[in-house]
Design a protein around this motif. Structure first.
Motif, PDB file in Angstrom:
ATOM      1  N   MET A   8       0.840  -1.164   0.000  1.00 63.14           N
ATOM      2  CA  MET A   8       0.000   0.000   0.000  1.00 63.14           C
ATOM      3  C   MET A   8       0.892   1.237   0.000  1.00 63.14           C
ATOM      4  SD  MET A   8      -3.098   1.036   2.553  1.00 63.14           S
ATOM      5  CE  MET A   8      -4.077  -0.310   1.966  1.00 63.14           C
ATOM      6  N   ILE A   9       0.489   2.234  -0.738  1.00 62.26           N
ATOM      7  CA  ILE A   9       1.231   3.487  -0.818  1.00 62.26           C
ATOM      8  C   ILE A   9       0.402   4.595  -0.191  1.00 62.26           C
ATOM      9  CG2 ILE A   9       2.172   5.226  -2.369  1.00 62.26           C
ATOM     10  CD1 ILE A   9       2.697   2.984  -4.356  1.00 62.26           C
ATOM     11  N   PHE A  10       1.013   5.347   0.711  1.00 63.51           N
ATOM     12  CA  PHE A  10       0.369   6.492   1.330  1.00 63.51           C
ATOM     13  C   PHE A  10       0.975   7.763   0.743  1.00 63.51           C
ATOM     14  CE2 PHE A  10       0.068   3.160   4.505  1.00 63.51           C
ATOM     15  CZ  PHE A  10      -1.266   3.220   4.845  1.00 63.51           C
ATOM     16  N   LEU A  11       0.147   8.692   0.332  1.00 64.43           N
ATOM     17  CA  LEU A  11       0.618   9.974  -0.176  1.00 64.43           C
ATOM     18  C   LEU A  11       0.414  11.025   0.904  1.00 64.43           C
ATOM     19  CD1 LEU A  11      -0.894   9.792  -3.756  1.00 64.43           C
ATOM     20  CD2 LEU A  11       1.409   9.182  -3.028  1.00 64.43           C
ATOM     21  N   HIS A  12       1.481  11.738   1.231  1.00 67.85           N
ATOM     22  CA  HIS A  12       1.428  12.711   2.321  1.00 67.85           C
ATOM     23  C   HIS A  12       1.559  14.153   1.847  1.00 67.85           C
ATOM     24  CE1 HIS A  12       1.743   9.446   5.239  1.00 67.85           C
ATOM     25  NE2 HIS A  12       2.610   8.918   4.393  1.00 67.85           N
ATOM     26  N   GLY A  13       1.918  14.341   0.577  1.00 70.04           N
ATOM     27  CA  GLY A  13       2.121  15.702   0.086  1.00 70.04           C
ATOM     28  C   GLY A  13       3.205  16.386   0.891  1.00 70.04           C
ATOM     29  N   THR A  14       2.908  17.568   1.388  1.00 70.96           N
ATOM     30  CA  THR A  14       3.886  18.294   2.204  1.00 70.96           C
ATOM     31  C   THR A  14       3.584  18.173   3.694  1.00 70.96           C
ATOM     32  OG1 THR A  14       2.589  20.321   1.954  1.00 70.96           O
ATOM     33  CG2 THR A  14       4.380  19.973   0.369  1.00 70.96           C
ATOM     34  N   ASP A  15       2.700  17.254   4.057  1.00 70.94           N
ATOM     35  CA  ASP A  15       2.335  17.038   5.460  1.00 70.94           C
ATOM     36  C   ASP A  15       3.361  16.120   6.114  1.00 70.94           C
ATOM     37  OD1 ASP A  15       1.184  16.633   7.914  1.00 70.94           O
ATOM     38  OD2 ASP A  15      -0.652  15.728   7.152  1.00 70.94           O
ATOM     39  N   PHE A  16       4.484  16.699   6.516  1.00 68.39           N
ATOM     40  CA  PHE A  16       5.551  15.888   7.090  1.00 68.39           C
ATOM     41  C   PHE A  16       5.151  15.264   8.418  1.00 68.39           C
ATOM     42  CE2 PHE A  16       8.470  18.846   4.601  1.00 68.39           C
ATOM     43  CZ  PHE A  16       8.439  18.021   3.501  1.00 68.39           C
ATOM     44  N   GLU A  17       4.277  15.885   9.135  1.00 68.98           N
ATOM     45  CA  GLU A  17       3.821  15.294  10.399  1.00 68.98           C
ATOM     46  C   GLU A  17       3.141  13.954  10.117  1.00 68.98           C
ATOM     47  OE1 GLU A  17       0.570  16.411  13.769  1.00 68.98           O
ATOM     48  OE2 GLU A  17       1.951  18.005  13.189  1.00 68.98           O
ATOM     49  N   SER A  18       2.346  13.915   9.073  1.00 57.94           N
ATOM     50  CA  SER A  18       1.695  12.669   8.671  1.00 57.94           C
ATOM     51  C   SER A  18       2.732  11.634   8.248  1.00 57.94           C
ATOM     52  CB  SER A  18       0.716  12.943   7.522  1.00 57.94           C
ATOM     53  OG  SER A  18       0.230  11.752   6.966  1.00 57.94           O
ATOM     54  N   LEU A  19       3.704  12.056   7.436  1.00 67.75           N
ATOM     55  CA  LEU A  19       4.770  11.157   6.991  1.00 67.75           C
ATOM     56  C   LEU A  19       5.541  10.600   8.173  1.00 67.75           C
ATOM     57  CD1 LEU A  19       6.606   9.907   4.807  1.00 67.75           C
ATOM     58  CD2 LEU A  19       7.876  12.076   4.813  1.00 67.75           C
ATOM     59  N   HIS A  20       5.820  11.446   9.148  1.00 67.35           N
ATOM     60  CA  HIS A  20       6.627  11.036  10.301  1.00 67.35           C
ATOM     61  C   HIS A  20       5.913  10.037  11.194  1.00 67.35           C
ATOM     62  CE1 HIS A  20       9.093  14.956   9.788  1.00 67.35           C
ATOM     63  NE2 HIS A  20       9.386  14.049   8.873  1.00 67.35           N
ATOM     64  N   ARG A  21       4.621   9.875  11.036  1.00 67.50           N
ATOM     65  CA  ARG A  21       3.919   8.812  11.773  1.00 67.50           C
ATOM     66  C   ARG A  21       4.315   7.437  11.239  1.00 67.50           C
ATOM     67  NH1 ARG A  21      -0.983  12.493  12.310  1.00 67.50           N
ATOM     68  NH2 ARG A  21      -1.364  12.051  10.125  1.00 67.50           N
ATOM     69  N   TYR A  22       4.785   7.398   9.996  1.00 66.88           N
ATOM     70  CA  TYR A  22       5.163   6.137   9.364  1.00 66.88           C
ATOM     71  C   TYR A  22       6.675   5.960   9.246  1.00 66.88           C
ATOM     72  CZ  TYR A  22       0.277   5.871   8.118  1.00 66.88           C
ATOM     73  OH  TYR A  22      -1.079   5.804   8.178  1.00 66.88           O
ATOM     74  N   MET A  23       7.400   7.081   9.129  1.00 66.61           N
ATOM     75  CA  MET A  23       8.855   7.030   8.967  1.00 66.61           C
ATOM     76  C   MET A  23       9.489   8.080   9.874  1.00 66.61           C
ATOM     77  SD  MET A  23       9.153   6.636   4.853  1.00 66.61           S
ATOM     78  CE  MET A  23      10.770   5.908   4.898  1.00 66.61           C
ATOM     79  N   SER A  24      10.443   7.654  10.647  1.00 63.82           N
ATOM     80  CA  SER A  24      11.120   8.551  11.577  1.00 63.82           C
ATOM     81  C   SER A  24      11.931   9.601  10.824  1.00 63.82           C
ATOM     82  CB  SER A  24      12.048   7.741  12.474  1.00 63.82           C
ATOM     83  OG  SER A  24      12.895   8.597  13.210  1.00 63.82           O
ATOM     84  N   PRO A  25      11.914  10.852  11.295  1.00 63.96           N
ATOM     85  CA  PRO A  25      12.758  11.884  10.694  1.00 63.96           C
ATOM     86  C   PRO A  25      14.244  11.522  10.740  1.00 63.96           C
ATOM     87  CG  PRO A  25      11.160  12.879  12.172  1.00 63.96           C
ATOM     88  CD  PRO A  25      11.056  11.391  12.335  1.00 63.96           C
ATOM     89  N   GLU A  26      14.612  10.615  11.622  1.00 65.58           N
ATOM     90  CA  GLU A  26      16.017  10.192  11.730  1.00 65.58           C
ATOM     91  C   GLU A  26      16.515   9.521  10.461  1.00 65.58           C
ATOM     92  OE1 GLU A  26      17.957  10.913  14.367  1.00 65.58           O
ATOM     93  OE2 GLU A  26      16.241  11.953  15.233  1.00 65.58           O
ATOM     94  N   ILE A  27      15.615   8.960   9.652  1.00 65.13           N
ATOM     95  CA  ILE A  27      16.037   8.249   8.443  1.00 65.13           C
ATOM     96  C   ILE A  27      15.661   8.987   7.155  1.00 65.13           C
ATOM     97  CG2 ILE A  27      15.936   6.012   9.601  1.00 65.13           C
ATOM     98  CD1 ILE A  27      13.309   5.505   7.992  1.00 65.13           C
ATOM     99  N   LEU A  28      15.128  10.192   7.285  1.00 66.78           N
ATOM    100  CA  LEU A  28      14.677  10.956   6.118  1.00 66.78           C
ATOM    101  C   LEU A  28      15.619  12.122   5.821  1.00 66.78           C
ATOM    102  CD1 LEU A  28      10.872  11.148   6.957  1.00 66.78           C
ATOM    103  CD2 LEU A  28      11.945   9.773   5.158  1.00 66.78           C
ATOM    104  N   PRO A  29      15.754  12.472   4.525  1.00 67.34           N
ATOM    105  CA  PRO A  29      16.552  13.656   4.190  1.00 67.34           C
ATOM    106  C   PRO A  29      15.798  14.937   4.552  1.00 67.34           C
ATOM    107  CG  PRO A  29      15.578  12.746   2.203  1.00 67.34           C
ATOM    108  CD  PRO A  29      15.242  11.802   3.328  1.00 67.34           C
ATOM    109  N   VAL A  30      16.519  16.052   4.567  1.00 66.48           N
ATOM    110  CA  VAL A  30      15.923  17.324   4.973  1.00 66.48           C
ATOM    111  C   VAL A  30      14.734  17.715   4.103  1.00 66.48           C
ATOM    112  CG1 VAL A  30      18.024  18.198   6.042  1.00 66.48           C
ATOM    113  CG2 VAL A  30      17.601  18.652   3.636  1.00 66.48           C
TER     114      VAL A  30
END
Length: 58
Positions: free
Chosen positions: A1-23
């Motif tokens: 399943m693919i989730f689209l978050h757009g520019t909602d980084f808070e939503s993205l961070h519920r699935y992927m930690s900011p520790e592993i994401l680029p700026v």
């Protein structure tokens, strides 16, 4: 399943930690060079749009 978050980084961070994401995605890692990937995606776009499995046109 693919989730689209757009520019909602808070939503993205519920699935992927900011520790592993680029700026670019609100993360702590350095920027990622993705020019080659974007070029390939643009070249393959007609194939993806024709593929009913992806239903990109809704």
């Amino acid at each position: 399943m693919i989730f689209l978050h757009g520019t909602d980084f808070e939503s993205l961070h519920r699935y992927m930690s900011p520790e592993i994401l680029p700026v670019e995605y609100g993360g702590h890692l350095p920027s990622v060079e993705n020019t080659a990937w974007k070029g390939q995606l643009i070249n393959d776009l007609p194939l993806l749009l024709d593929e009913p499995e992806y239903d990109l046109l809704g």
